[in-house]
Motif scaffolding. Structure first.
Motif, PDB file in Angstrom:
ATOM      1  N   GLU A 292       0.827  -1.217   0.000  1.00 24.52           N
ATOM      2  CA  GLU A 292       0.000   0.000   0.000  1.00 24.52           C
ATOM      3  C   GLU A 292       0.857   1.261   0.000  1.00 24.52           C
ATOM      4  O   GLU A 292       0.456   2.303  -0.526  1.00 24.52           O
ATOM      5  CB  GLU A 292      -0.937   0.001   1.206  1.00 24.52           C
ATOM      6  N   ASP A 293       2.044   1.157   0.587  1.00 23.68           N
ATOM      7  CA  ASP A 293       2.898   2.347   0.648  1.00 23.68           C
ATOM      8  C   ASP A 293       3.463   2.714  -0.732  1.00 23.68           C
ATOM      9  O   ASP A 293       4.075   3.761  -0.896  1.00 23.68           O
ATOM     10  CB  ASP A 293       4.037   2.147   1.649  1.00 23.68           C
ATOM     11  N   ARG A 294       3.245   1.847  -1.723  1.00 24.51           N
ATOM     12  CA  ARG A 294       3.720   2.164  -3.073  1.00 24.51           C
ATOM     13  C   ARG A 294       2.645   2.885  -3.895  1.00 24.51           C
ATOM     14  O   ARG A 294       2.850   3.198  -5.064  1.00 24.51           O
ATOM     15  CB  ARG A 294       4.142   0.874  -3.826  1.00 24.51           C
ATOM     16  N   VAL A 295       1.483   3.100  -3.290  1.00 27.48           N
ATOM     17  CA  VAL A 295       0.386   3.788  -3.993  1.00 27.48           C
ATOM     18  C   VAL A 295       0.042   5.065  -3.237  1.00 27.48           C
ATOM     19  O   VAL A 295      -0.070   5.059  -2.010  1.00 27.48           O
ATOM     20  CB  VAL A 295      -0.863   2.877  -4.088  1.00 27.48           C
ATOM     21  N   HIS A 296      -0.096   6.129  -3.977  1.00 27.70           N
ATOM     22  CA  HIS A 296      -0.355   7.443  -3.387  1.00 27.70           C
ATOM     23  C   HIS A 296      -1.620   8.012  -4.034  1.00 27.70           C
ATOM     24  O   HIS A 296      -1.618   8.346  -5.218  1.00 27.70           O
ATOM     25  CB  HIS A 296       0.868   8.342  -3.664  1.00 27.70           C
TER      26      HIS A 296
ATOM     27  N   ASP B  69      -5.316  13.103   0.811  1.00 26.52           N
ATOM     28  CA  ASP B  69      -4.031  12.749   0.224  1.00 26.52           C
ATOM     29  C   ASP B  69      -3.432  11.671   1.126  1.00 26.52           C
ATOM     30  O   ASP B  69      -3.108  11.927   2.290  1.00 26.52           O
ATOM     31  CB  ASP B  69      -3.123  13.980   0.166  1.00 26.52           C
ATOM     32  N   THR B  70      -3.304  10.460   0.585  1.00 26.24           N
ATOM     33  CA  THR B  70      -2.931   9.347   1.469  1.00 26.24           C
ATOM     34  C   THR B  70      -1.477   9.423   1.932  1.00 26.24           C
ATOM     35  O   THR B  70      -1.100   8.691   2.848  1.00 26.24           O
ATOM     36  CB  THR B  70      -3.184   7.985   0.786  1.00 26.24           C
TER      37      THR B  70
ATOM     38  N   ARG C  34      -5.285  18.841   8.235  1.00 22.75           N
ATOM     39  CA  ARG C  34      -5.095  17.793   7.222  1.00 22.75           C
ATOM     40  C   ARG C  34      -5.884  16.540   7.620  1.00 22.75           C
ATOM     41  O   ARG C  34      -5.748  16.055   8.740  1.00 22.75           O
ATOM     42  CB  ARG C  34      -3.607  17.442   7.100  1.00 22.75           C
ATOM     43  N   THR C  35      -6.682  16.067   6.687  1.00 23.40           N
ATOM     44  CA  THR C  35      -7.391  14.806   6.906  1.00 23.40           C
ATOM     45  C   THR C  35      -7.840  14.244   5.565  1.00 23.40           C
ATOM     46  O   THR C  35      -8.165  15.003   4.658  1.00 23.40           O
ATOM     47  CB  THR C  35      -8.618  14.975   7.838  1.00 23.40           C
TER      48      THR C  35
ATOM     49  N   PRO D  72      -4.029  12.153   7.382  1.00 20.20           N
ATOM     50  CA  PRO D  72      -4.467  10.926   8.070  1.00 20.20           C
ATOM     51  C   PRO D  72      -5.839  10.483   7.578  1.00 20.20           C
ATOM     52  O   PRO D  72      -6.639  11.302   7.117  1.00 20.20           O
ATOM     53  CB  PRO D  72      -4.530  11.342   9.545  1.00 20.20           C
ATOM     54  N   ASP D  73      -6.111   9.213   7.731  1.00 18.73           N
ATOM     55  CA  ASP D  73      -7.347   8.610   7.220  1.00 18.73           C
ATOM     56  C   ASP D  73      -8.562   9.157   7.974  1.00 18.73           C
ATOM     57  O   ASP D  73      -8.674   8.985   9.195  1.00 18.73           O
ATOM     58  CB  ASP D  73      -7.250   7.080   7.393  1.00 18.73           C
ATOM     59  N   GLY D  74      -9.448   9.791   7.231  1.00 20.62           N
ATOM     60  CA  GLY D  74     -10.686  10.291   7.837  1.00 20.62           C
ATOM     61  C   GLY D  74     -11.837   9.311   7.672  1.00 20.62           C
ATOM     62  O   GLY D  74     -12.953   9.602   8.058  1.00 20.62           O
ATOM     63  N   GLY D  75     -11.556   8.164   7.065  1.00 21.58           N
ATOM     64  CA  GLY D  75     -12.611   7.169   6.848  1.00 21.58           C
ATOM     65  C   GLY D  75     -13.480   7.560   5.671  1.00 21.58           C
ATOM     66  O   GLY D  75     -13.277   8.590   5.028  1.00 21.58           O
TER      67      GLY D  75
END
Ligand code: FES
Length: 939
Positions: free
Chosen positions: A401-405, A684-685, A649-650, A689-692
């Motif tokens: 997953e860290d290879r996808v933005h 922006d991943t 940022r979220t 941070p993930d806001g769901g």
């Protein structure tokens, strides 16, 4: 074929550019001149988003051949503001200013078209009245439904142009403006960019060397792919890559809950819906990619089609998936319905049908995948769930997953229809294969075919009540057509089921729902999330009950309404924020004030006795948040930057609902800052941070709380640094309108940053907010942490000669806990009502044996400004214990009671009970005639 050189004047400047034969002006402006303020929503001259002026006349540039502009003067949205300066409110044209101030901007995708159409009108007649404006804008659609605000904005701009005075903002109640930040009326932070044409949606981006992708779709609803030959397509001019299922590097399916949706159907595999992807092509131009699709040879062995949910449950129905057609049997049980019906004095039963609905967001889906030099994959997309996109893309590419933005772009409307994967994976596969950026833009036809719809349902309701209207039992049986793939079908139909007995306290409840696979396009999330369908059924039945018992329909609702301490049908004790009774009261008061006698009795115009008017009434409730035991959390980060501004940022999505402004206000409130000193960065991943998911009306509550607590923690952190630095107690430090007040000194935030920074700390706080825990269905306890409530009344006029129904006025009251941004809230409310009117009267996504009939926007009748009634809105604020300042969700509740309020009004006007949506004018007419024949005098 040869290109031609077009020389014309654009926004006052002479321009020459090559154009291809058949090229339309919208394409020339956008893709050759970079004037991306002009939007393409449908490419079939239907939505009006592409409106520009040619020699002062409004034209639809998507169907205006570029060569016809030779030597002529074209004005686009970019040409209205004072040139040469960064867009800001002061330099905008009065129309643009008024759209900002009146809250006429939501997702913004239609706004250039609205403004240019209005500009052409006001240039001719700045004193244009309401009817003239409606007429001028009748073909310029706004799916966010901001027509009333648009109307007011145009009138305000017209006044400013006539008088030469600044645009007068709308009048706001003093009580609202007495609040410091949250709860005051604020124009949206993103509105200036949206009215000036500088706001960027995905298709507005261009990258060096970018390829264009198209997808070969099955076009048949059920079959086995027997042969797929892409060899000719591979050798077509401009084609760089063609991929089939054989080329998939890793996972072969995607899905938000169940991974059952094939990325590409392979030879020998099953096709389950017309939109199934068989092959993907990347070429130098979109035209070349399109031509290559035609060169792909396909042989499909047809299979029998399952086309509705009831058929799908029959034992002899063909199986859409090997495990069968039942996605989920959902059950609600409370008490013993046989006992409840035995206690009843009256029992009613009725079956209702609702069709599929399409979101018809004006911005078609677009994804751009771009490989980066460090071997990662960037995806630019307007997505409702960026982190889910990331994991689904990574699984198929076979990378971590860290290879996808995922880089979230502005979204031109979503309403739930941009939660699932559209083109993200296909674009990424082609970018991975070619090493070049790839844009995959859906045309409207493809958009209609592919993204999940609102579930078509059949709902049987059985209600038992005492003579005084007290409900003793409600039993419902629901069939939901979830189409070919699961999407969010199980979740949606669970909400439909748990809400199917309405916002009432009933001792005995039984509900059974069958969420069924069929060969129709998939169904998933759509504003209201299943509750719209069940509200139509139960609220129609409640009205019939009131009629049979001779009770006032409002009184019947009030008698049974959920209130503090009530136990819901899933066993939840309501402990706070239950504003249903107040919503009912607000609407009733306004209704009684307006109506001279009984509003639910038909009023016949003596001059036009064929026109019969009446009001109808309905109530609703809708959960906020994921609920049902699902952990519901959101992360947010707030930072003080070196320039003295704060950044929030979220990764939560803005679909037009106004989330950035809500988060900006919450941060400004907590940090005691000027609103303009806070900016918001979403989706922006890599950096947010993930806001769901942006679903279930949860963002204001869940992500709002994450921002609230992150901001408060940052304030405390800065306070303790300043206290230490200046050797004072923390109590001597205050934040006042953009300054830190330390004892008697005012310190600008730039200096505050320096102080914290020089202490070796970064002034940033990340906070993850966990919403209150909930219980799964069937376990009792709190299934949801909050509910919104609403009441609505609609007045209709039915023409007994034609069956035509018009909605004249709507009164609505919504308990939203707390209105963080009242201007944005108003837009949501009015937009929900307009969408509800469309669902009641005009909209149906039609299929025939799995084949899509409504495959163009022109065939799917989105309501225009001409259908917009007067809307009177009351905001009820019964605060929740945990939501930010008491806020809870609003995005969905606003649409839910509209449909039954309208259909109940039709019954009151002409005695015809609508049980199938949308209201069919000819059917209504036949029913009226049948009733007239039945009640002939002397019979
Ligand atoms: Fe009009 Fe979204 S603001 S379509």
């Amino acid at each position: 074929m040869d290109t031609q050189v077009l020389t014309f004047w654009v926004n006052g400047k002479e321009v020459s550019t090559p154009v291809a034969p058949g090229e339309m002006l919208a394409e020339t402006l956008r893709y050759r001149l970079g004037l991306t303020g002009t939007k393409i929503g449908c490419n079939e001259a239907e939505c009006g988003a592409c409106t520009v002026l040619v020699d002062g006349e409004a034209v639809l540039s998507c169907s205006f051949p570029s060569v016809k502009a030779q030597g002529r003067r074209v004005t686009t949205i970019e040409g209205l503001a004072t040139p040469g300066r960064e867009p800001n409110l002061a330099i905008l044209h009065p129309l643009q200013q008024a759209f900002v101030l009146y809250g006429a901007v939501q997702c913004g995708f239609c706004i250039p078209g609205q403004i240019m159409t209005a500009y052409a009108l006001l240039e001719k007649n700045p004193a244009a009245g309401e009817e003239e404006i409606r007429h001028a804008l009748k073909d310029t659609l706004c799916r966010c439904g901001g027509y009333n605000a648009i109307l007011q904005a145009i009138q305000a701009a017209g006044k400013a142009i006539q008088t030469g005075q600044p645009v007068q903002p709308p009048v706001v109640p003093e009580a609202r403006q007495a609040r410091r930040v949250a709860g005051r009326v604020h124009p949206r932070a993103d509105a200036v960019a949206k009215v000036s044409g500088t706001a960027k949606y995905t298709d507005d981006l261009f990258f060096e060397g970018m390829l264009h992708a198209r997808v070969k779709r099955a076009g048949t609803p059920a079959g086995i792919l027997r042969r797929l030959d892409v060899s000719r397509a591979r050798s077509m001019p401009g084609v760089v890559a063609v991929m089939t299922a054989e080329d998939l590097p890793a996972a072969r399916t995607h899905g938000l809950v169940v991974s059952d949706w094939p990325v590409l159907v392979g030879v020998g595999e099953v096709i389950r819906t017309v939109g199934d992807a068989l092959a993907i092509v990347a070429a130098e131009t979109r035209e070349q990619a399109t031509q290559a699709l035609d060169a792909i040879e396909v042989e499909i062995e047809p299979l029998p089609v399952v086309s509705d949910a009831v058929q799908a449950l029959q034992s002899d129905a063909p199986k859409v998936h090997p495990q069968g057609n039942l996605l989920k049997h959902i059950k609600v049980r409370k008490g013993d319905v046989s006992e409840g019906f035995a206690q009843a004095d009256v029992i009613l039963e009725q079956v209702y049908h609702t069709p599929m609905h399409d979101h018809a967001f004006l911005e078609p889906e677009c994804s751009i995948a771009r490989p980066t030099l460090d071997g990662r994959m960037e995806i630019y997309v307007g997505s409702q769930i960026p982190y889910a996109d990331r994991s689904q893309v990574a699984r198929v590419l076979g990378v971590g997953e860290d290879r996808v933005h995922i880089i979230g772009m502005l979204i031109g409307g979503g309403f739930g229809g941009k939660e699932d994967i559209a083109g993200q994976i296909h674009a990424a596969l082609l970018a991975q294969k070619t090493g070049r950026p790839v844009k995959l833009l859906f045309d409207r036809h493809e958009s209609l075919l592919v993204h999940p719809k609102r579930h078509a349902t059949q709902i049987r309701v059985r209600v038992g009540a005492k003579r005084d209207g007290t409900l003793t039992a409600v039993e419902t049986e629901l069939y939901g057509d979830t189409g070919a793939y699961a999407s969010l079908g199980e979740k949606v139909m669970t909400r439909a089921t748990t809400h199917s007995s309405g916002p009432y306290e009933i001792p005995h409840v039984k509900a059974d729902c069958y969420a069924m696979y069929t060969n129709n396009p998939p169904a998933g999330a759509f504003r209201g999330f299943g509750v719209l369908q069940s509200a139509f059924a139960i609220e129609s039945t409640m009205d019939t009950l009131a009629h049979q018992l001779g009770l006032d329909p409002i009184e019947l609702r009030r008698k049974n309404a959920l209130r503090m301490g009530s136990i819901t049908n899933t066993g939840q004790v309501l402990k706070d924020s239950v504003g249903l009774l107040e919503c009912i009261e607000k609407v009733e008061q306004e209704l009684r004030r307006k109506a001279v006698s009984n509003p639910f009795e038909a009023w016949v115009d003596p001059q036009n006795p064929h026109l019969r008017r009446a009001w109808g009434f309905a109530v609703a409730y809708k959960n906020t948040g994921l609920g049902g035991g699902a952990p519901d959390k959101a992360g947010a980060e707030v930072e003080l930057l070196a320039d003295g501004t704060f950044e929030v940022r979220t990764a939560s999505a803005e679909l037009g609902q106004g989330l950035p402004t809500v988060l900006q206000l919450i941060a400004a409130e907590e940090l005691r800052q000027l609103v303009s000193n806070v900016r918001v960065w979403l989706s922006d991943t890599d950096y947010t941070p993930d806001g769901g998911p942006t679903t279930a009306s949860r963002q204001t509550y869940v992500t709002g709380n994450a921002v609230r607590y992150a901001s408060a923690a940052l304030r405390e952190m800065i306070t303790s640094h300043l206290a230490e630095h200046f050797d004072v107690s923390p109590e001597q430090i205050q934040f006042i309108e953009g300054l830190a007040q330390v004892a008697n000194y005012s310190i600008p935030m730039t200096q505050v940053y320096e102080i914290v920074h020089s202490a070796g700390r970064k002034p940033v706080v990340q906070y993850t907010y966990w919403a209150p825990a909930t219980k799964p269905l069937g376990e009792g306890g709190d299934m949801h942490f909050a509910y919104s409530f609403a009441a609505q009344a609609a007045e209709v006029e039915v023409n007994t000669l034609t069956g035509e129904v018009r909605v004249l006025e709507v009164i609505t009251a919504n308990d939203v806990g707390f209105a963080v941004n009242p201007l944005g809230l108003q837009g949501q409310i009015e937009g929900g009502v307009i969408m509800g009117i469309g669902h009641a009267l005009t909209e149906a996504f039609l299929t025939d044996q799995g084949r899509v009939i409504t495959d163009r926007l022109a065939k799917y009748r989105v309501p225009s400004i001409t259908l917009t009634p007067k809307i009177t809105s009351f905001v009820v604020e019964h605060p929740t214990a945990d939501g930010p300042y008491g806020a809870k969700g609003v995005g969905e509740i606003v649409i839910i009671p509209t449909v039954p309020a309208i259909t109940n009004a039709i019954f009151n006007a002409v005695g015809v009970r609508v049980t199938r949506l949308p209201v069919d004018q000819e059917w209504i007419l036949r029913q009226i005639k049948a009733r007239e024949a039945e009640f002939q005098p002397g019979d």
